[in-house]
Motif scaffolding. Structure first.
Motif, PDB file in Angstrom:
ATOM      1  N   LEU A  29       0.832  -1.207   0.000  1.00 17.36           N
ATOM      2  CA  LEU A  29       0.000   0.000   0.000  1.00 17.36           C
ATOM      3  C   LEU A  29       0.864   1.254   0.000  1.00 17.36           C
ATOM      4  O   LEU A  29       0.548   2.242  -0.683  1.00 17.36           O
ATOM      5  N   ALA A  30       1.967   1.211   0.738  1.00 16.56           N
ATOM      6  CA  ALA A  30       2.886   2.354   0.752  1.00 16.56           C
ATOM      7  C   ALA A  30       3.475   2.587  -0.632  1.00 16.56           C
ATOM      8  O   ALA A  30       3.584   3.732  -1.108  1.00 16.56           O
ATOM      9  N   LYS A  31       3.856   1.517  -1.294  1.00 17.17           N
ATOM     10  CA  LYS A  31       4.413   1.626  -2.641  1.00 17.17           C
ATOM     11  C   LYS A  31       3.382   2.190  -3.610  1.00 17.17           C
ATOM     12  O   LYS A  31       3.704   3.038  -4.455  1.00 17.17           O
ATOM     13  N   LEU A  32       2.135   1.733  -3.476  1.00 19.08           N
ATOM     14  CA  LEU A  32       1.058   2.215  -4.329  1.00 19.08           C
ATOM     15  C   LEU A  32       0.845   3.711  -4.148  1.00 19.08           C
ATOM     16  O   LEU A  32       0.548   4.433  -5.114  1.00 19.08           O
ATOM     17  N   ARG A  33       1.033   4.181  -2.914  1.00 18.85           N
ATOM     18  CA  ARG A  33       0.804   5.602  -2.612  1.00 18.85           C
ATOM     19  C   ARG A  33       2.082   6.442  -2.719  1.00 18.85           C
ATOM     20  O   ARG A  33       2.071   7.631  -2.393  1.00 18.85           O
ATOM     21  N   ASN A  34       3.143   5.769  -3.111  1.00 19.76           N
ATOM     22  CA  ASN A  34       4.417   6.457  -3.336  1.00 19.76           C
ATOM     23  C   ASN A  34       4.930   7.158  -2.074  1.00 19.76           C
ATOM     24  O   ASN A  34       5.390   8.302  -2.106  1.00 19.76           O
ATOM     25  N   ILE A  35       4.823   6.451  -0.947  1.00 22.69           N
ATOM     26  CA  ILE A  35       5.391   6.956   0.301  1.00 22.69           C
ATOM     27  C   ILE A  35       6.220   5.855   0.946  1.00 22.69           C
ATOM     28  O   ILE A  35       6.101   4.679   0.596  1.00 22.69           O
ATOM     29  N   GLU A  36       7.054   6.228   1.890  1.00 24.78           N
ATOM     30  CA  GLU A  36       7.877   5.254   2.600  1.00 24.78           C
ATOM     31  C   GLU A  36       6.990   4.372   3.478  1.00 24.78           C
ATOM     32  O   GLU A  36       6.035   4.854   4.099  1.00 24.78           O
ATOM     33  N   ALA A  37       7.312   3.088   3.521  1.00 26.03           N
ATOM     34  CA  ALA A  37       6.539   2.163   4.359  1.00 26.03           C
ATOM     35  C   ALA A  37       6.564   2.605   5.817  1.00 26.03           C
ATOM     36  O   ALA A  37       5.559   2.508   6.532  1.00 26.03           O
ATOM     37  N   LYS A  38       7.696   3.125   6.255  1.00 26.55           N
ATOM     38  CA  LYS A  38       7.833   3.572   7.638  1.00 26.55           C
ATOM     39  C   LYS A  38       6.814   4.664   7.952  1.00 26.55           C
ATOM     40  O   LYS A  38       6.213   4.692   9.037  1.00 26.55           O
ATOM     41  N   GLN A  39       6.602   5.575   7.008  1.00 25.19           N
ATOM     42  CA  GLN A  39       5.652   6.661   7.212  1.00 25.19           C
ATOM     43  C   GLN A  39       4.222   6.127   7.282  1.00 25.19           C
ATOM     44  O   GLN A  39       3.417   6.585   8.102  1.00 25.19           O
ATOM     45  N   LEU A  40       3.919   5.147   6.420  1.00 27.60           N
ATOM     46  CA  LEU A  40       2.573   4.587   6.432  1.00 27.60           C
ATOM     47  C   LEU A  40       2.296   3.850   7.734  1.00 27.60           C
ATOM     48  O   LEU A  40       1.211   3.980   8.321  1.00 27.60           O
ATOM     49  N   PHE A  41       3.264   3.085   8.212  1.00 30.66           N
ATOM     50  CA  PHE A  41       3.100   2.411   9.500  1.00 30.66           C
ATOM     51  C   PHE A  41       2.858   3.445  10.606  1.00 30.66           C
ATOM     52  O   PHE A  41       2.030   3.244  11.504  1.00 30.66           O
ATOM     53  N   HIS A  42       3.594   4.544  10.548  1.00 34.92           N
ATOM     54  CA  HIS A  42       3.444   5.609  11.541  1.00 34.92           C
ATOM     55  C   HIS A  42       2.033   6.198  11.487  1.00 34.92           C
ATOM     56  O   HIS A  42       1.379   6.396  12.525  1.00 34.92           O
ATOM     57  N   ASP A  43       1.537   6.460  10.280  1.00 35.17           N
ATOM     58  CA  ASP A  43       0.201   7.032  10.128  1.00 35.17           C
ATOM     59  C   ASP A  43      -0.877   6.065  10.617  1.00 35.17           C
ATOM     60  O   ASP A  43      -1.851   6.480  11.254  1.00 35.17           O
ATOM     61  N   LEU A  44      -0.712   4.795  10.307  1.00 35.23           N
ATOM     62  CA  LEU A  44      -1.689   3.797  10.740  1.00 35.23           C
ATOM     63  C   LEU A  44      -1.716   3.676  12.263  1.00 35.23           C
ATOM     64  O   LEU A  44      -2.778   3.524  12.866  1.00 35.23           O
ATOM     65  N   LYS A  45      -0.551   3.757  12.874  1.00 30.72           N
ATOM     66  CA  LYS A  45      -0.483   3.699  14.338  1.00 30.72           C
ATOM     67  C   LYS A  45      -1.085   4.958  14.950  1.00 30.72           C
ATOM     68  O   LYS A  45      -1.830   4.891  15.936  1.00 30.72           O
ATOM     69  N   THR A  46      -0.785   6.120  14.372  1.00 28.48           N
ATOM     70  CA  THR A  46      -1.343   7.373  14.872  1.00 28.48           C
ATOM     71  C   THR A  46      -2.860   7.371  14.780  1.00 28.48           C
ATOM     72  O   THR A  46      -3.554   7.826  15.697  1.00 28.48           O
ATOM     73  N   ALA A  47      -3.382   6.843  13.682  1.00 29.61           N
ATOM     74  CA  ALA A  47      -4.840   6.783  13.495  1.00 29.61           C
ATOM     75  C   ALA A  47      -5.496   5.749  14.400  1.00 29.61           C
ATOM     76  O   ALA A  47      -6.720   5.748  14.560  1.00 29.61           O
ATOM     77  N   GLY A  48      -4.693   4.858  14.994  1.00 27.83           N
ATOM     78  CA  GLY A  48      -5.234   3.827  15.878  1.00 27.83           C
ATOM     79  C   GLY A  48      -5.650   2.563  15.173  1.00 27.83           C
ATOM     80  O   GLY A  48      -6.347   1.730  15.734  1.00 27.83           O
ATOM     81  N   TYR A  49      -5.189   2.383  13.913  1.00 27.04           N
ATOM     82  CA  TYR A  49      -5.568   1.199  13.139  1.00 27.04           C
ATOM     83  C   TYR A  49      -4.704  -0.005  13.488  1.00 27.04           C
ATOM     84  O   TYR A  49      -5.126  -1.145  13.286  1.00 27.04           O
ATOM     85  N   ILE A  50      -3.494   0.247  13.950  1.00 34.62           N
ATOM     86  CA  ILE A  50      -2.592  -0.826  14.343  1.00 34.62           C
ATOM     87  C   ILE A  50      -1.938  -0.465  15.668  1.00 34.62           C
ATOM     88  O   ILE A  50      -1.920   0.701  16.075  1.00 34.62           O
ATOM     89  N   ASN A  51      -1.425  -1.464  16.341  1.00 38.77           N
ATOM     90  CA  ASN A  51      -0.774  -1.279  17.628  1.00 38.77           C
ATOM     91  C   ASN A  51       0.498  -2.119  17.629  1.00 38.77           C
ATOM     92  O   ASN A  51       0.630  -3.070  16.853  1.00 38.77           O
ATOM     93  N   ARG A  52       1.422  -1.794  18.502  1.00 41.13           N
ATOM     94  CA  ARG A  52       2.708  -2.491  18.534  1.00 41.13           C
ATOM     95  C   ARG A  52       2.859  -3.267  19.831  1.00 41.13           C
ATOM     96  O   ARG A  52       2.638  -2.730  20.921  1.00 41.13           O
ATOM     97  N   ALA A  53       3.231  -4.539  19.729  1.00 39.26           N
ATOM     98  CA  ALA A  53       3.436  -5.363  20.916  1.00 39.26           C
ATOM     99  C   ALA A  53       4.472  -6.429  20.611  1.00 39.26           C
ATOM    100  O   ALA A  53       4.322  -7.207  19.670  1.00 39.26           O
ATOM    101  N   ASP A  54       5.537  -6.453  21.400  1.00 39.15           N
ATOM    102  CA  ASP A  54       6.584  -7.473  21.257  1.00 39.15           C
ATOM    103  C   ASP A  54       7.109  -7.537  19.825  1.00 39.15           C
ATOM    104  O   ASP A  54       7.191  -8.618  19.211  1.00 39.15           O
TER     105      ASP A  54
END
Length: 288
Positions: free
Chosen positions: A10-35
């Motif tokens: 999805l990041a590639k499709l939107r022409n953004i860095e994967a790291k940025q997309l993961f950050h946005d998804l976490k900020t929006a509350g769509y994903i969470n980080r554990a272990d």
């Protein structure tokens, strides 16, 4: 085969860095980080996220190609139990008790610990460096979580009728009226449930009847046993047994959310003294 794509794709499709997309998804509350693992949240599921299984690497999260990432409703900040309590006019102790009753946190000797269900609604584990005590903080979307809001309303008794659960649940309750009164004052829908409720009461097992599962979807459990954080499902009704398809659908919901489940079948209803003590013991629940 799902037409949804991975976060990296999805990041590639939107022409953004994967790291940025993961950050946005976490900020929006769509994903969470554990272990060191990304967890799909209930909010992420609402926007179309789901898990797929990779033969070699295991489960991973996929998204609709037209995924909307709503960053307008959140700051991405976390709230403590005290801060959540300020929003609901309750103290931190009461908030933690409600979060525990929902099965999102568990109390241990060194403090509060996040559960898998808690991770799915945006909770994150923290530890105080000085005291060593554990505590949990929450993505700010927790304030809008309808299950927490429902629990606060039920606990406080404030405008409970107006804030009753979804119309589909109200229709269900009307169609399948709880007309059998148990020894502890519950009204249940079938004679089998009456026998189970009475058995639990007479054997000193704390239980709730007709409890909403702590998930976004409106799903009722037959019984919830808070001591062991386990649900009990009776696969019968007065006019017969639930169909295999109905059973499979309900089991899938429990499995999807990692909820522990005790099952009782119609042919076992007159053998509760034989079957329930062992099944309860597996979850640390003692019966008299």
């Amino acid at each position: 085969m799902s037409d949804k794509i991975s976060t990296s794709a999805l990041a590639k499709l939107r022409n953004i860095e994967a790291k940025q997309l993961f950050h946005d998804l976490k900020t929006a509350g769509y994903i969470n980080r554990a272990d060191e693992t990304w967890v799909l949240t209930e909010l992420g599921r609402k926007f179309g996220g789901e898990y797929l299984e990779h033969k070699k690497f295991g489960p991973f999260i996929v998204w609709p190609q037209n995924l909307l990432i709503d960053l307008t409703a959140t700051s991405g900040k976390t709230f403590s139990a005290t801060q959540i309590g300020q929003r609901f006019t309750l103290n931190a102790k009461k908030i933690n008790q409600l979060l525990q009753e929902l099965g999102w946190i568990a109390k241990k000797d060194n403090g509060w610990h996040i559960t898998s269900s808690g991770l799915a609604v945006g909770g994150s584990q923290r530890q105080d460096k000085e005291s060593g005590q554990h505590f949990v903080v929450w993505h700010d979307s927790i304030i809008r979580n309808k299950r927490l809001k429902q629990s606060v309303i039920e606990f406080s008794g404030q405008d409970a009728q107006a804030h009753a659960t979804d119309k589909s649940l109200s229709s269900f309750r009307q169609k399948f009226e709880a007309k059998h009164r148990t020894l502890d004052g519950h009204y249940v829908r079938s004679l089998g449930e009456l026998k189970i409720d009475n058995w639990l009461y007479m054997n000193g097992v704390i239980h709730a009847y007709d409890r909403q599962l702590p998930i976004e979807a409106d799903v009722l459990s037959d019984f919830y046993l808070p001591t062991g954080k386990v649900y009990l499902q009776y696969w019968g009704k007065d006019n017969g047994e639930m169909s295999q398809q109905e059973q499979a659908t309900v089991r899938a919901i429990y499995a999807q959310h990692n909820f522990d489940l005790i099952e009782v079948f119609p042919h076992e209803i007159d053998k509760l003294d034989d079957i329930l003590p062992g099944r309860l013991k597996a979850f640390g629940i003692k019966a008299y």
